[in-house]
Design a protein around this motif. Structure first.
Motif, PDB file in Angstrom:
ATOM      1  N   UNK A 316      11.950  -4.084  -7.166  1.00  0.00           N
ATOM      2  CA  UNK A 316      12.722  -3.840  -5.943  1.00  0.00           C
ATOM      3  C   UNK A 316      11.814  -3.880  -4.714  1.00  0.00           C
ATOM      4  N   UNK A 317      10.735  -3.110  -4.762  1.00  0.00           N
ATOM      5  CA  UNK A 317       9.851  -3.004  -3.600  1.00  0.00           C
ATOM      6  C   UNK A 317       9.031  -4.271  -3.388  1.00  0.00           C
ATOM      7  N   UNK A 318       8.751  -4.992  -4.458  1.00  0.00           N
ATOM      8  CA  UNK A 318       7.999  -6.231  -4.322  1.00  0.00           C
ATOM      9  C   UNK A 318       8.810  -7.271  -3.552  1.00  0.00           C
ATOM     10  N   UNK A 319      10.134  -7.287  -3.739  1.00  0.00           N
ATOM     11  CA  UNK A 319      10.965  -8.176  -2.928  1.00  0.00           C
ATOM     12  C   UNK A 319      10.834  -7.809  -1.458  1.00  0.00           C
ATOM     13  N   UNK A 320      10.869  -6.501  -1.143  1.00  0.00           N
ATOM     14  CA  UNK A 320      10.694  -6.082   0.253  1.00  0.00           C
ATOM     15  C   UNK A 320       9.369  -6.606   0.806  1.00  0.00           C
ATOM     16  N   UNK A 321       8.317  -6.529   0.009  1.00  0.00           N
ATOM     17  CA  UNK A 321       7.001  -6.999   0.449  1.00  0.00           C
ATOM     18  C   UNK A 321       7.026  -8.505   0.716  1.00  0.00           C
ATOM     19  N   UNK A 322       7.562  -9.274  -0.229  1.00  0.00           N
ATOM     20  CA  UNK A 322       7.642 -10.727  -0.056  1.00  0.00           C
ATOM     21  C   UNK A 322       8.493 -11.075   1.163  1.00  0.00           C
ATOM     22  N   UNK A 323       9.604 -10.386   1.330  1.00  0.00           N
ATOM     23  CA  UNK A 323      10.499 -10.639   2.457  1.00  0.00           C
ATOM     24  C   UNK A 323       9.776 -10.408   3.780  1.00  0.00           C
ATOM     25  N   UNK A 324       9.003  -9.326   3.860  1.00  0.00           N
ATOM     26  CA  UNK A 324       8.234  -9.024   5.069  1.00  0.00           C
ATOM     27  C   UNK A 324       7.187 -10.111   5.315  1.00  0.00           C
ATOM     28  N   UNK A 325       6.500 -10.502   4.271  1.00  0.00           N
ATOM     29  CA  UNK A 325       5.462 -11.533   4.412  1.00  0.00           C
ATOM     30  C   UNK A 325       6.057 -12.845   4.909  1.00  0.00           C
ATOM     31  N   UNK A 326       7.152 -13.290   4.289  1.00  0.00           N
ATOM     32  CA  UNK A 326       7.744 -14.581   4.651  1.00  0.00           C
ATOM     33  C   UNK A 326       8.309 -14.559   6.070  1.00  0.00           C
ATOM     34  N   UNK A 327       8.960 -13.477   6.453  1.00  0.00           N
ATOM     35  CA  UNK A 327       9.556 -13.408   7.789  1.00  0.00           C
ATOM     36  C   UNK A 327       8.510 -13.152   8.887  1.00  0.00           C
ATOM     37  N   UNK A 328       7.613 -12.202   8.638  1.00  0.00           N
ATOM     38  CA  UNK A 328       6.728 -11.715   9.703  1.00  0.00           C
ATOM     39  C   UNK A 328       5.373 -12.417   9.695  1.00  0.00           C
ATOM     40  N   UNK A 329       4.701 -12.459   8.542  1.00  0.00           N
ATOM     41  CA  UNK A 329       3.350 -13.022   8.513  1.00  0.00           C
ATOM     42  C   UNK A 329       3.354 -14.547   8.505  1.00  0.00           C
ATOM     43  N   UNK A 330       4.235 -15.147   7.725  1.00  0.00           N
ATOM     44  CA  UNK A 330       4.231 -16.609   7.612  1.00  0.00           C
ATOM     45  C   UNK A 330       4.870 -17.256   8.834  1.00  0.00           C
TER      46      UNK A 330
END
Length: 552
Positions: A316-330
């Motif tokens: 569950x939390x790993x999806x949140x992490x990936x979502x943040x990375x793709x939207x914000x960092x990438x």
């Protein structure tokens, strides 16, 4: 957020619908406010329409029933979106007859949630990612953003036995951080597990850590990255850290844990946020509770509980992490709206459970989804789909998952990745990647919740869940547990003659109410008026729609 701790089996058994209709059906003159602007509605069985009340003064006239059998319509006063808004509404017939109106059968009151605390904390973290109000470690003013820190010069994964100090939220506002010493106990290809040096004894055994390492490293990491997108590596250590810390246990007191649940684990966006990450841990970290069989830190957590709950929480939390990375960092955009981010993380739990191919694991991972969605369907009129910034409840989470599950069923397994790997957010993100207006999608989803597997009715393909038969699932859970699943199917629309419809309430963004309106054989036409209070229009802020489907 943690899994609901008592797991029931998600078996599929048959469900039965019972129906009733009024003994009379009377027509009356149109309401004065309708005038000549009403919609004249003639629907064949299985046909449906979504009507903007601004186009017809909120007035819809249903054609006379010339068939030899009773006609039945599913009528939904609904919000098709809006910026986390709510608005009063009224749905009345031209001549409401209270004597023949049949109210909804009283449903059960949802049991006091054992997960209220983790849901609220999870929602707080999603909003923190959105507003970027990260705090200093000394309770002083918010940190001022600066340049993105360079990767650590000490590249490569940690070695087993190495020590490190982490900064961990000291409270559920993350207003201060505590330093936590931890030792690397397991290091794999993608995951490194650290254990707090002060963790209570005996703690997790080596074989249990091996098992957690294996499921994290070889199944859940791969599943989430293939489904949603890539995770970053801003600290150049090539792994995501799983930090099992006493401090996570202590975020919730024993009393609070026993009444409202505990925080099993979380992803803290400040660890990755551009301009802020060096204030925190400057890397990819998933935080979790430690085993504490005696309850020395908060409520007790057995090894068996940790082994059951941690994989579900991680995916569950790993999806949140990936979502943040793709939207914000990438892509340098804003983080995803909390309601959709949460729906995708609940979807991650479900597909993880399905990946094992057996009922025991499926129940372990997906039970929380079923529980939350059941409680949304009990109270759709009280529960928004688009979760407000200052709220977050189990039924809201249930709505998020149901909607996400529906759109994946409709638009394919590649949709979650498209929703994550983008700079778009919220309803605009859904509209762009489904190729249809959000108001159309949310209206069809609303209908699907009642008719997808309705006995005796063949729903159009766009009004179905293909991956679940919720009537059979919930009937199975009801058969096992009549406390938390008090009735076989939680959604029980109000039932009345079409000429006697008379309900009112508040439209919550993305959600609404369900009404079954029946019309006797040979019954005259009847008119329904959808308004704010009988006279004024429903606020456009909630994008109101009157959604109608003919069932028979």
């Amino acid at each position: 957020m943690t899994l609901y701790t008592r797991i029931a089996v998600l078996a599929l058994i048959g469900g039965v619908l019972t129906s009733a209709c009024s003994s009379s059906d009377a027509a009356g003159p149109n309401l004065p406010s309708c005038g000549a602007h009403g919609t004249q509605l003639t629907l064949a069985v299985g046909a449906y329409s979504s009507i903007d009340p601004a186009s017809d003064s909120g007035c819809v006239t249903f054609a006379a029933n010339t068939a030899p059998d009773t006609a039945e319509y599913l009528v939904l006063p609904w919000s098709a979106g809006g910026a986390f808004a709510s608005a009063p509404f009224s749905l009345q017939s031209a001549a409401p007859l209270a004597s023949v109106a049949m109210s909804r059968t009283p449903g059960p009151t949802p049991a006091r949630s054992r997960r209220a605390t983790p849901v609220a904390f999870d929602h707080f973290l999603r909003e923190l990612a959105r507003n970027r109000r990260y705090a200093r470690t000394d309770r002083s003013a918010p940190v001022v953003a600066s340049a993105v820190p360079p990767p650590s010069a000490a590249a490569g994964p940690p070695t087993v036995g190495s020590l490190r100090t982490f900064r961990v939220c000291a409270d559920t506002n993350c207003s201060t951080l505590n330093n936590v010493g931890a030792v690397a106990r397991k290091v794999g290809t993608h995951i490194a597990i650290y254990i707090d040096t002060l963790a209570p004894s005996p703690g997790i055994s080596g074989s249990e850590l091996d098992s957690l390492q294996t499921v994290f490293d070889t199944r859940l990491y791969a599943l989430d990255t293939v489904t949603f997108g890539h995770v970053s590596d801003i600290d150049s250590n090539s792994v995501v850290i799983v930090l099992m810390s006493n401090q996570v246990n202590k975020l919730v007191t024993a009393a609070k844990c026993n009444s409202d649940g505990y925080i099993a684990g979380f992803f803290f966006p400040g660890d990755l946020a551009p301009g802020f990450s060096t204030t925190y841990n400057n890397g990819e970290v998933f935080y979790s509770v430690v085993a504490d069989s005696t309850g020395s830190l908060s409520c007790h957590h057995t090894n068996a509980e940790i082994n059951s709950v941690m994989p579900v929480t991680f995916t569950h939390e790993f999806q949140h992490m990936i979502n943040f990375v793709e939207h914000v960092l990438v892509r340098g955009g804003n983080s995803e709206d909390g309601w959709l981010d949460e729906g995708l993380s609940k979807y991650a739990e479900e597909i993880a459970g399905r990946s094992f191919g057996d009922n025991a694991h499926f129940s372990q991972y997906a039970f929380g989804d079923a529980y939350d969605s059941y409680h949304y369907l009990l109270a759709t009129g009280d529960t928004p789909l688009l979760i407000p910034a200052d709220q977050g409840t189990l039924p809201m989470v249930g709505a998020s998952w149901l909607f996400t599950r529906y759109i994946v069923d409709q638009f394919g397994d590649s949709l979650p990745g498209k929703l994550v790997q983008t700079s778009l957010i919220g309803t605009g993100n859904v509209a762009a990647h489904t190729g249809q207006p959000f108001d159309q999608t949310v209206s069809r989803w609303a209908l699907a919740n009642w008719v997808s597997d309705l006995p005796g009715f063949t729903a159009p393909s766009e009004l179905r869940y293909s991956s679940w038969h919720f009537r059979t699932t919930f009937a199975s859970l009801h058969g096992q547990d009549t406390t938390d699943f008090a009735i076989p199917y939680p959604l029980v629309p109000t039932l009345s003659a079409g000429s006697a419809v008379n309900i009112s309430g508040t439209l919550q963004s993305g959600s609404g109410e369900y009404v079954r309106a029946v019309q006797r054989a040979g019954g005259a036409a009847f008119t329904l008026h959808f308004s704010a209070n009988g006279t004024a229009a429903v606020s456009p802020a909630v994008i109101p729609r009157l959604v109608v489907l003919r069932i028979r």
